[in-house]
Design an enzyme around this catalytic site. Sequence first.
Site, short mmCIF file in Angstrom:
data_model
loop_
_atom_site.label_atom_id
_atom_site.label_comp_id
_atom_site.label_asym_id
_atom_site.label_seq_id
_atom_site.Cartn_x
_atom_site.Cartn_y
_atom_site.Cartn_z
N HIS A 36 5.80 22.08 -7.64
CA HIS A 36 7.34 21.47 -7.38
C HIS A 36 8.33 22.77 -7.50
CE1 HIS A 36 8.38 20.95 -11.51
NE2 HIS A 36 9.69 21.14 -10.93
N LYS A 59 9.89 18.19 -6.00
CA LYS A 59 9.07 17.00 -6.61
C LYS A 59 8.94 16.06 -5.59
CE LYS A 59 9.79 16.89 -11.47
NZ LYS A 59 10.48 16.47 -12.72
N ASP A 103 18.03 20.90 -17.84
CA ASP A 103 16.87 20.16 -17.58
C ASP A 103 15.77 19.79 -18.63
OD1 ASP A 103 14.97 19.34 -15.39
OD2 ASP A 103 13.75 21.11 -15.92
N HIS A 145 13.35 27.35 -12.29
CA HIS A 145 14.03 26.55 -13.62
C HIS A 145 12.90 26.49 -14.56
CE1 HIS A 145 12.65 23.34 -10.91
NE2 HIS A 145 12.67 22.56 -11.96
N HIS A 146 11.40 26.73 -14.33
CA HIS A 146 10.40 26.36 -15.31
C HIS A 146 10.00 27.91 -15.81
CE1 HIS A 146 10.43 22.10 -15.14
NE2 HIS A 146 10.40 22.10 -13.92
#
Length: 444
Positions: free
Chosen positions: A343, A318, A396, A367-368
């Site tokens: 990011h 980020k 998250d 992680h997304h």
Amino acid sequence: MPTRVRLAEIIEALSRALDLTEGQPAGHCIACCYIGTAIGAKLGMSGEELRDLYYTLMLKDLGCSSNAARIASLFDADDISFKRNFKLVDGSLSQVMRFLAKNTAANAGPIRRMKRLVNAMRQSGEATVEIIRTRCENGAAIARQMRFSPAVGAGIHDLDEHFDGGGHPLGKKGEDIHIFARIALLAQVVEVFFRDAGPEAALREVVKRSKTWFDPRVVEAFCDVAGRRAFWQQLASDDLEAIVLSQEPGEQAIMADEDYLDDIAAGFARVIDAKSPFTSGHSQRVADFADMIGDQMGFTDMRRRKLRRAALLHDIGKLGVSNSVLDKNGPLSPEEWGTMRRHAEFSEKILSHVAAFAEMAIIGGSHHERLDGKGYPRGLKGAEINLDTRIVSTADVFDALTADRPYRAAMSTDDAMTILWRDAGLALDPACISALERGLQQSQ
Ligand SMILES: [Fe+2]
Ligand SMILES: [Fe+2]
């Protein structure tokens, strides 16, 4: 197996994240380290002192994320390109005015642009001091948290002071400015101008600013170093990263053990969280929630430790996203979404520079992702997403829902859990949600 990694290798990788924040190409801080360490050696530094200078140069921008949000709002600008372009300004009033006229509210209509420009110019004196002070103080504090010496902190703190007293935040003069900072400022200007226009341009700029920005003694040492052809050849070399790594001063390379790795991750999480007021404390809280899930799942202490570190650094990418996107008060355009989504890719790239961080790089990069394959960046599915990543994703999302965001207020824990369960099996792993729920209940 306990991990031991070379400190210089980790700091080189993390310095790339600082480059992203400053709008510089990856490797800017590493090149500054090469230039400044050569000057330090020329000035007679060696051993511990030269090593401290080496780390100051690599971490000179440690506080840079702290002023990104302020720059984006004050100048209505993409903070990353604003910072990149400003590095080529020599500080004279005419150049600064021209720069502000060109870079303030560049994408707005003429009337709004004029209003923002007048406002920015009115505030720019005080705001500049405040923007630089925040950066210097945070950078120095984080360096201390990462166990660097007071000298490294002082070097980072004084980076924007000028030899003639015309710098910020304190207007220090001459030898009152830490010698590491006097070298780092010069190294930074050399790197930017060398990359933009070659060795002659860099030399010209240094000589031009001698006695105003720069200490003439440092200028003289640099001119000596710059007389060697090999200096410029190495600076332009594709192997510069390896060269800088091999040139770490001191008798033995510093190694980071598990405790030190924890401190580095916690310190760098502060850099990440300082980027946007809306993500303040996010990395730290995601680490706490991930640890809670790991505890409920019966993970060993070592696995929990690694999971915590990965959670602390999951959003390191980020730092490469402009605050005009991160802090936007309203829906993102498709293009802005594209920037935001990058990011995860940046996180993976930065972390994969350290071989011992391979697991963290996977978590940072995925992680997304979602169990149903509708996530990003790769659209991974089910078993392709490992358990530790699923834990970080759950932590998250939970933190994103329960923290304030530009577009909505924080949600209650119960409401957030309802949303998490709605996504169970689609985006998130039900086992992770259930472990988080148990952990939260026990902590009440
Ligand atoms: Fe993220
Ligand atoms: Fe996150």
